[in-house]
Motif scaffolding. Sequence first.
Motif: not given
Length: 249
Positions: A172-199
């Motif tokens: 986020x610091x990169x987006x702000x300082x290099x591109x002047x496109x800092x994240x300001x708001x977000x839509x977030x969804x939470x969901x439980x799940x089980x870890x796969x072997x790779x995760x």
Amino acid sequence: MSTPELHRGIGVPAHAQIEQWLTAAIASGELAVGDRLPAERDLAADLGVSRMTLRHALAALERRGLLVRTPGRSGGAFVARPRIDCDLTGLAGFTEQMRRAGLAAEAAIRTAATVGADAATAAALELEPGDPVHEVSRVRSAEGAPVVLERSRFPAVRFADLLELDLSGSLYTLLRERYDMEPHTAVEHLEPRLASPGEAAELGIAEGTPLMLIERTAYTADGVPVEYAHDLFRPDRVRISVTSRWSGG
């Protein structure tokens, strides 16, 4: 560690009294992070309860993130690291969240490549399917312990040289300082799940361990989507909170 005398017939089950005793011992520092509890057989005998009753109390403490239990000859019940509070009320990245907790954030980059946007990514970032996006996957750690597996995608049309930059710190610091496109708001969804072997391998946990998935689309103050992310948190290491305000009605 001295064991308490459990009281019978007071309306509080023995397993609940054991849970309260161990909770207080951890809170007071009598039991420190990494300390191993006595063997179940010995501790149950000292407390004058069955191993089933003791296991009931230990399981409750494990669910609360106060204990970690591992199988095997060298296993047992150990005092867990305190969970880290992550507040989703404000749009703060992992680096900032760890700074607030007084912890050092680290990043191990797993992949950094330009790929074609799948349907979900394209919809989130207002692109066409197949348009190029920069995908950055990282394991984020606090004080050397893995906490979250991040996968973020950024529209290549807006951040052409992103993958040429140092991706080990706050994106986020990169987006702000290099591109002047800092994240300001977000839509977030939470969901439980089980870890796969790779995760599980990336996070240092057992396959099938419960995780918390946060799917996020972040926008600039002008409403331009700049990130589509999937973050997999270890709930034994992180406690996620949101502050709500009454809006009437």
